[in-house]
Design a protein around this motif. Structure first.
Motif, PDB file in Angstrom:
ATOM      1  N   LEU A 144       0.899  -1.220  -0.057  1.00  0.00           N
ATOM      2  CA  LEU A 144      -0.098   0.047   0.073  1.00  0.00           C
ATOM      3  C   LEU A 144       0.987   1.221   0.008  1.00  0.00           C
ATOM      4  CD1 LEU A 144      -2.960   0.144   2.375  1.00  0.00           C
ATOM      5  CD2 LEU A 144      -1.839   2.319   2.043  1.00  0.00           C
ATOM      6  N   GLN A 178       2.545   2.025  -3.375  1.00  0.00           N
ATOM      7  CA  GLN A 178       1.411   2.667  -4.229  1.00  0.00           C
ATOM      8  C   GLN A 178       1.408   4.062  -3.900  1.00  0.00           C
ATOM      9  OE1 GLN A 178       0.500   1.317  -6.817  1.00  0.00           O
ATOM     10  NE2 GLN A 178       1.417  -0.672  -6.236  1.00  0.00           N
ATOM     11  N   PHE A 179       1.471   4.137  -2.583  1.00  0.00           N
ATOM     12  CA  PHE A 179       1.118   5.828  -2.261  1.00  0.00           C
ATOM     13  C   PHE A 179       2.269   6.653  -2.732  1.00  0.00           C
ATOM     14  CE2 PHE A 179      -1.099   8.532   0.139  1.00  0.00           C
ATOM     15  CZ  PHE A 179      -2.321   7.948   0.843  1.00  0.00           C
ATOM     16  N   VAL A 231      -6.985   2.714   4.874  1.00  0.00           N
ATOM     17  CA  VAL A 231      -5.767   3.404   5.007  1.00  0.00           C
ATOM     18  C   VAL A 231      -5.536   3.678   6.401  1.00  0.00           C
ATOM     19  CG1 VAL A 231      -4.123   4.906   4.129  1.00  0.00           C
ATOM     20  CG2 VAL A 231      -5.491   3.662   2.210  1.00  0.00           C
TER      21      VAL A 231
END
Lengths: 311, 376
Positions: free
Chosen positions: B3, B6-7, B220
């Motif tokens: 994650l 990706q951020f 998130v």
């Protein structure tokens, strides 16, 4: 029917202002549920509470068996939220936006689902465009696609069609009605009463409270009155003289007047004579079935009159 | 983890697509370095000078020549009246004026005290003081020579009592060039701009556009959001830092004497504070403009003034000196000047490093708490 959301005594206070005042109701699984009512009535507050964006002052809700106050994170895995204003990354392309939301939801092998959603929202040919370059309607559809990428069980749409052109609006509703076949529960808020007919059930919000909660048909039937539609030469003047000379409830819609009355044969001659006396010519008249709009205006007026009367 | 990657990826794509940001991070540092490298110069190389020689003798000419030969003074005007001289000073055409009275040579030759007048334009006190220092050196050298010459001529035993002649040697920055002292500090400044201003802008932008709200509804976690914002700007900060160091080395010829790895470690520790401040600014700003103003006036300027970057801390009043202990840039500038100019290592700088680390962790923790609270 299975309850997917159970709201109990939910209350939100912002300083001196009450956002939503002690509401309790349930939403069923696979339902298209509408929040309608004027601006500032508490629709958005309720949606934001249910999505966990803000914390309730009092009360709670049970969403798919999880408590809103305790299991926020578990709820977030299962819901989608589309906010009032377009909020995606304008400098990322359509594809990249969907990809990003797939990734942060931990969706693996999103490619197939993405293509499916693009086809579903008719955005396939725009996939390389930057989101900021899309038209209002397309932006809204892209936002919906991003909301749906992780196959949520419930989606919350906050005024999704506000500021969208009529053609795109119709398109959007078509997509939503296809969506409901996917066993998803949709909760939508809208200020447009003509859209409210599409919902399975409606909650009418006014002044931080729910005034009425029922199916559109029941709500329409609840008005034990008839509606006379009149087309005449001077709408504004007619509105004024009828208000001054009768006790009927008058609703003006652009080029026509709706008079909420009890009996056509008895009441119409009276109305006509008042209009004629004031030099207004009646072009056309007919009795129409009460629309949701008629009922809501009626209910809101009644409610506001109550407030102004000394108790 | 996936994650977070990706951020970061998303953040870098957005960064690349924003030409303004790109310019701020890659072009601005170089431009600022070059401009400041030439402009931030407190050195005085040419002192414009006017001379009023009323004696017109050999001795007076010798005396004036000494000034010219020193390399600092440039005799631009030879005037014949005091009025002209005053006029040149008034108009700022010259910084220094030398007046040699009549009978100057006569007095010298007859062992009398000869006086000369030196006038400095004191409106820029700093410059005047430097010019006065230069001339004092020249005059005392001249006087000593005169005495020695005379002693030789007369064959008399010199009665000159041994004077102390300090042989001053300046270490680390032998020419006392302001540039060598200023430029390393600019690294600290650039990192401040990149990590504080840009981070706060990036976060506030998400809030303004509404994407932050969209993220809150996803699983998130707040710490992932913070890291997702920080890591890209840490990378960008290091890129800027490398650019600045390269320009320093290849344009201005200032080499890093110490270890670059240690310099980067110190830079990272410094970034803890600047990122924390950026996060804090984002929690108190509603719009990007507000964030810009707050980070400029609330963070950047105080840091500049109280860090010793421009004004020496030793010259500040005691109370203000205490304030400087809380300024992260102060420690960073001490460290980077030490590493670049003196080749200092951890043995010399561990105290600054630890304090800076402490300040960074504290700022970061408080801002994160505030950010978290704001999300609810």
């Amino acid at each position: 029917m299975e309850e997917i959301i159970k709201i109990s005594n939910l209350k939100k206070v912002y300083g001196d202002v009450i956002g939503i005042d002690d509401i309790s109701f349930s939403i069923y699984k696979n339902e298209m549920f509408g929040f309608v009512g004027p601006d500032g009535a508490g629709k958005t507050t309720t949606i934001r509470l249910l999505c966990g964006l803000i914390n309730p002052t009092e009360g709670t809700a049970d969403i798919m068996g999880y408590d809103l106050r305790k299991d926020k994170m578990k709820i977030k895995d299962n819901i989608g939220y589309l906010s009032q204003k377009f909020s995606l990354y304008t400098d990322l392309s359509v594809d990249e936006n969907i990809e990003f939301f797939a990734d942060i939801h931990g969706v693996k092998n999103y490619k197939e689902r993405r293509d499916e959603l693009l086809k579903f929202t008719r955005l396939t040919e725009f996939r390389k465009f930057y989101a900021g370059k899309l038209s209002g309607g397309m932006k809204q559809k892209l936002a919906l696609a991003c909301t749906l990428i992780h196959k949520p069980k419930i989606i919350f749409l906050d005024e999704p069609t506000t500021g969208v052109d009529p053609v795109s609006r119709r398109d959007f509703w078509k997509i939503l009605s296809d969506l409901i076949k996917e066993e998803i529960t949709i909760i939508i808020s809208t200020p447009y009463l003509d859209e409210a007919e599409r919902f399975n059930r409606i909650a009418l919000f006014d002044n931080a409270k729910i005034l009425k909660l029922d199916t559109p048909a029941h709500i329409r039937e609840g008005l034990n009155k008839i509606v006379i539609e009149i087309v005449c030469s001077d709408i504004r003047k007619s509105d004024k003289v009828l208000r001054e000379n009768t006790n009927f409830e008058i609703q003006t819609f652009g080029d026509r007047l709706n008079v909420v009355a009890d009996n056509f044969e008895k009441d119409f001659p009276q109305i006509e004579s008042i209009l004629n006396k004031n030099g207004i010519e009646v072009h056309d008249k007919r009795m129409i079935p009460a629309s949701l709009e008629n009922v809501f205006i009626h209910l809101l007026k009644k409610e506001h009159q109550k407030e102004h009367e000394p108790s | 983890m996936q994650l977070l990657i990706q951020f970061i990826k998303k953040e870098l794509i957005q960064f690349r697509r924003d030409p303004k940001m790109f310019a701020v991070v890659l072009v601005l540092p170089v431009l600022q370095l070059i401009l400041l490298g030439y402009a931030a110069n407190f050195d005085l190389n040419t002192v414009h000078t006017a001379v009023l020689d009323r004696d017109k003798s050999e001795a007076s000419r010798d005396f004036i020549q000494l000034f010219e030969k020193s390399g600092y003074f440039n005799i631009d005007y030879n005037v014949s009246s005091y009025e002209e001289l005053t006029d040149l000073l008034d108009k700022g055409k010259v910084l220094t004026a030398i007046v040699i009275p009549t009978e100057y040579e006569k007095k010298i030759n007859s062992n009398q005290t000869a006086s000369v007048q030196l006038i400095f334009d004191g409106s820029d006190g700093n410059k005047a003081a430097i010019a006065a220092g230069y001339s004092a050196g020249i005059v005392s050298g001249y006087a000593q020579n005169l005495l020695l010459e005379r002693a030789e001529r007369t064959g008399r035993k010199t009665t000159i009592i041994g004077t102390i002649n300090p042989e001053v040697r300046i270490w680390y920055n032998p020419n006392l060039t302001t540039r060598n002292y200023m430029l390393p500090g600019i690294v600290g400044l650039i990192i401040l701009i990149v990590t504080t201003s840009l981070t706060s802008l990036a976060i506030v932008k998400e809030r303004e556009v509404g994407t932050l709200e969209q993220l809150i509804v996803t699983p998130v976690k707040p710490y992932q959001m913070i890291l997702g914002k920080f890591i890209p700007f840490i990378i960008i900060g290091f890129v800027s830092c490398t650019i600045v160091l390269s320009v320093m080395r290849f344009w201005f010829g200032i080499e890093v004497k110490g270890s670059i790895a240690f310099l980067f470690l110190c830079t990272f520790v410094y970034m803890l504070s600047t990122l924390g401040l950026g996060l804090f600014v984002s929690t108190i700003s509603k719009t990007q403009q507000q964030a810009m103003m707050t980070s400029s006036f609330g963070v950047l300027l105080p840091m500049l003034f109280f860090s010793g970057f421009i004004f020496p801390i030793e010259n500040m009043p005691k109370i203000v000196q205490y304030i400087t202990y809380a300024i992260p840039l102060k420690y960073y500038i001490t460290m980077i000047r030490g590493i670049v100019l003196k080749g200092n290592g951890i043995a010399d700088l561990w105290q600054d490093l630890i304090i800076l680390f402490g300040i960074g962790v504290a700022i970061l923790a408080l801002s994160s708490l505030r950010f978290n609270k704001k999300l609810e």
